[in-house]
Scaffold this motif. Structure first.
Motif, PDB file in Angstrom:
ATOM      1  N   ASN A   1      53.288  25.344  46.521  1.00 50.60           N
ATOM      2  CA  ASN A   1      53.832  24.860  47.788  1.00 50.60           C
ATOM      3  C   ASN A   1      53.468  25.799  48.935  1.00 50.60           C
ATOM      4  N   ILE A   2      53.519  27.097  48.706  1.00 48.61           N
ATOM      5  CA  ILE A   2      53.155  28.076  49.738  1.00 48.61           C
ATOM      6  C   ILE A   2      51.685  27.911  50.127  1.00 48.61           C
ATOM      7  N   VAL A   3      50.816  27.854  49.121  1.00 45.23           N
ATOM      8  CA  VAL A   3      49.376  27.714  49.382  1.00 45.23           C
ATOM      9  C   VAL A   3      49.089  26.357  50.029  1.00 45.23           C
ATOM     10  N   ALA A   4      49.750  25.303  49.557  1.00 42.94           N
ATOM     11  CA  ALA A   4      49.531  23.970  50.135  1.00 42.94           C
ATOM     12  C   ALA A   4      49.900  23.959  51.613  1.00 42.94           C
ATOM     13  N   ARG A   5      51.064  24.457  51.953  1.00 43.58           N
ATOM     14  CA  ARG A   5      51.480  24.486  53.364  1.00 43.58           C
ATOM     15  C   ARG A   5      50.540  25.350  54.202  1.00 43.58           C
ATOM     16  N   GLY A   6      50.048  26.428  53.618  1.00 41.74           N
ATOM     17  CA  GLY A   6      49.116  27.291  54.330  1.00 41.74           C
ATOM     18  C   GLY A   6      47.769  26.643  54.584  1.00 41.74           C
ATOM     19  N   ASN A   7      47.501  25.557  53.870  1.00 41.26           N
ATOM     20  CA  ASN A   7      46.222  24.857  54.003  1.00 41.26           C
ATOM     21  C   ASN A   7      46.402  23.401  54.421  1.00 41.26           C
TER      22      ASN A   7
ATOM     23  N   TYR B   1      56.317  38.009  39.856  1.00 42.88           N
ATOM     24  CA  TYR B   1      55.951  36.705  40.391  1.00 42.88           C
ATOM     25  C   TYR B   1      56.621  36.453  41.736  1.00 42.88           C
ATOM     26  N   ARG B   2      57.899  36.760  41.829  1.00 40.01           N
ATOM     27  CA  ARG B   2      58.618  36.524  43.084  1.00 40.01           C
ATOM     28  C   ARG B   2      58.045  37.389  44.212  1.00 40.01           C
ATOM     29  N   GLY B   3      57.826  38.670  43.959  1.00 40.75           N
ATOM     30  CA  GLY B   3      57.254  39.544  44.983  1.00 40.75           C
ATOM     31  C   GLY B   3      55.874  39.095  45.424  1.00 40.75           C
ATOM     32  N   PHE B   4      55.051  38.704  44.460  1.00 45.22           N
ATOM     33  CA  PHE B   4      53.693  38.239  44.741  1.00 45.22           C
ATOM     34  C   PHE B   4      53.731  37.034  45.672  1.00 45.22           C
ATOM     35  N   GLN B   5      54.529  36.027  45.317  1.00 44.86           N
ATOM     36  CA  GLN B   5      54.517  34.809  46.125  1.00 44.86           C
ATOM     37  C   GLN B   5      55.181  35.009  47.476  1.00 44.86           C
ATOM     38  N   GLU B   6      56.171  35.882  47.568  1.00 40.29           N
ATOM     39  CA  GLU B   6      56.781  36.139  48.876  1.00 40.29           C
ATOM     40  C   GLU B   6      55.804  36.853  49.806  1.00 40.29           C
ATOM     41  N   GLU B   7      54.964  37.701  49.250  1.00 35.44           N
ATOM     42  CA  GLU B   7      53.944  38.354  50.078  1.00 35.44           C
ATOM     43  C   GLU B   7      52.889  37.342  50.525  1.00 35.44           C
ATOM     44  N   ILE B   8      52.497  36.448  49.651  1.00 38.78           N
ATOM     45  CA  ILE B   8      51.542  35.399  50.023  1.00 38.78           C
ATOM     46  C   ILE B   8      52.150  34.532  51.130  1.00 38.78           C
TER      47      ILE B   8
ATOM     48  N   GLU C   1      43.750  23.646  45.886  1.00 40.54           N
ATOM     49  CA  GLU C   1      43.732  23.743  44.429  1.00 40.54           C
ATOM     50  C   GLU C   1      42.911  24.948  43.965  1.00 40.54           C
ATOM     51  N   ALA C   2      41.768  25.191  44.590  1.00 42.84           N
ATOM     52  CA  ALA C   2      40.922  26.322  44.207  1.00 42.84           C
ATOM     53  C   ALA C   2      41.623  27.653  44.498  1.00 42.84           C
ATOM     54  N   ILE C   3      42.230  27.774  45.660  1.00 41.45           N
ATOM     55  CA  ILE C   3      42.919  29.016  46.030  1.00 41.45           C
ATOM     56  C   ILE C   3      44.109  29.246  45.110  1.00 41.45           C
ATOM     57  N   TRP C   4      44.904  28.196  44.901  1.00 39.96           N
ATOM     58  CA  TRP C   4      46.096  28.319  44.058  1.00 39.96           C
ATOM     59  C   TRP C   4      45.718  28.681  42.621  1.00 39.96           C
ATOM     60  N   THR C   5      44.691  28.036  42.093  1.00 42.62           N
ATOM     61  CA  THR C   5      44.254  28.328  40.721  1.00 42.62           C
ATOM     62  C   THR C   5      43.796  29.777  40.603  1.00 42.62           C
ATOM     63  N   ALA C   6      43.049  30.255  41.580  1.00 46.90           N
ATOM     64  CA  ALA C   6      42.594  31.655  41.558  1.00 46.90           C
ATOM     65  C   ALA C   6      43.783  32.609  41.626  1.00 46.90           C
ATOM     66  N   MET C   7      44.750  32.293  42.476  1.00 44.36           N
ATOM     67  CA  MET C   7      45.934  33.150  42.589  1.00 44.36           C
ATOM     68  C   MET C   7      46.740  33.158  41.300  1.00 44.36           C
ATOM     69  N   GLU C   8      46.928  31.993  40.702  1.00 48.06           N
ATOM     70  CA  GLU C   8      47.695  31.915  39.458  1.00 48.06           C
ATOM     71  C   GLU C   8      47.001  32.683  38.345  1.00 48.06           C
ATOM     72  N   THR C   9      45.693  32.568  38.270  1.00 47.17           N
ATOM     73  CA  THR C   9      44.939  33.287  37.253  1.00 47.17           C
ATOM     74  C   THR C   9      45.096  34.786  37.447  1.00 47.17           C
ATOM     75  N   SER C  10      44.967  35.250  38.683  1.00 44.56           N
ATOM     76  CA  SER C  10      45.131  36.681  38.978  1.00 44.56           C
ATOM     77  C   SER C  10      46.546  37.143  38.671  1.00 44.56           C
ATOM     78  N   ARG C  11      47.511  36.384  39.154  1.00 45.24           N
ATOM     79  CA  ARG C  11      48.910  36.782  38.995  1.00 45.24           C
ATOM     80  C   ARG C  11      49.288  36.845  37.516  1.00 45.24           C
ATOM     81  N   ALA C  12      48.840  35.880  36.726  1.00 49.54           N
ATOM     82  CA  ALA C  12      49.171  35.858  35.306  1.00 49.54           C
ATOM     83  C   ALA C  12      48.573  37.056  34.574  1.00 49.54           C
TER      84      ALA C  12
END
Length: 180
Positions: free
Chosen positions: A15-21, A90-97, A55-66
Motif C-alpha cells: 500500500n505504501i509503494v502503491a500510493r507512492g506510485n 519489518y515495521r521500521g523498514f516500512q515506516e521509513e519507506i 509491482e517491481a519496486i514492491w517485489t524488490a523491497m520485499e525480497t530485500s527486507r525478507a
C-alpha cells in the motif's frame, strides 16, 4: 499468497509503494484450515505502467527486507531471529519507506505541475475503484502479531533509508529522477 505471518506487513508495504506510485493496493483473505482468517492476495490498482512499476519496486523491497532482517539479527549482539525481531524490523523498514515517499510527495506538490500530476492520476484511480470495485465492509479478524522489538525497528529504519524507492536523488535536495 501462502499463509504467512508476514503477509500483513507485505500488504502494508504494498500500500505504501502503491500510493507512492499513484496506485492503490488492497488485500483479500481466506479461511485457513485452522479456522483463522489469513491474507491470501494483494491487488494493485492503477494505470498499467504505474502498476507494473509498483509491482517491481514492491517485489524488490520485499525480497530485500525478507533477506535483510535475518542477516541483521545474526550480526546484532544479543539478537534472536524470532517473530519479535522480524516484526520490529519489518515495521521500521516500512515506516521509513513511507516517510521517504511522503517527503517525495511533498516535494512534488511544491510546484504546480507536480501537484497536478499527482492529484489527477490519484483521483482517476480513486474514481475507477469507486465505480468498479466492491469491498467487503467487515474486516477479517486477523491473529494478533508478536510485540515488535525496538532494536530491530531501528535496524529496519536504517535499512529502509538505504532501499531504492524507484527514484534516485540527483544530488541537491529535492531533485529526483526516475530510475531506469
Amino acid at each position: 499468497m501462502n499463509a504467512n505471518p508476514c503477509n500483513r506487513y507485505m500488504v502494508e508495504l504494498a500500500n505504501i509503494v502503491a500510493r507512492g506510485n499513484r496506485c492503490r493496493a488492497s488485500y483479500g483473505c481466506r479461511r485457513a484450515g485452522n479456522g483463522r482468517d489469513v491474507i491470501s492476495a494483494i491487488t494493485i490498482y492503477g494505470a498499467r505502467g504505474d502498476v507494473d512499476k509498483t509491482e517491481a519496486i514492491w517485489t524488490a523491497m520485499e525480497t530485500s527486507r525478507a533477506a535483510m532482517w535475518r542477516e541483521r539479527a545474526r550480526a546484532t549482539p544479543h539478537a534472536k531471529a524470532n517473530a519479535a525481531w522480524r516484526n520490529g524490523y519489518y515495521r521500521g523498514f516500512q515506516e521509513e519507506i513511507a516517510r521517504r515517499y511522503q517527503v517525495l510527495r511533498l516535494e512534488m506538490e511544491s510546484d504546480g505541475t507536480g501537484k497536478e500530476l499527482v492529484t489527477v492520476r490519484s483521483g482517476q484511480v480513486d474514481q475507477w475503484i469507486e465505480t468498479h470495485v466492491t469491498f467487503i465492509t467487515d474486516k477479517p479478524k486477523l491473529p494478533k502479531t508478536t510485540r515488535p522489538s525496538q532494536a530491530a525497528y531501528r535496524h529496519g529504519r536504517q535499512d529502509g533509508a538505504r532501499q531504492a524507492i524507484g527514484l534516485k536523488e540527483t544530488g541537491a535536495a529535492g531533485n529526483w529522477t526516475l530510475e531506469k
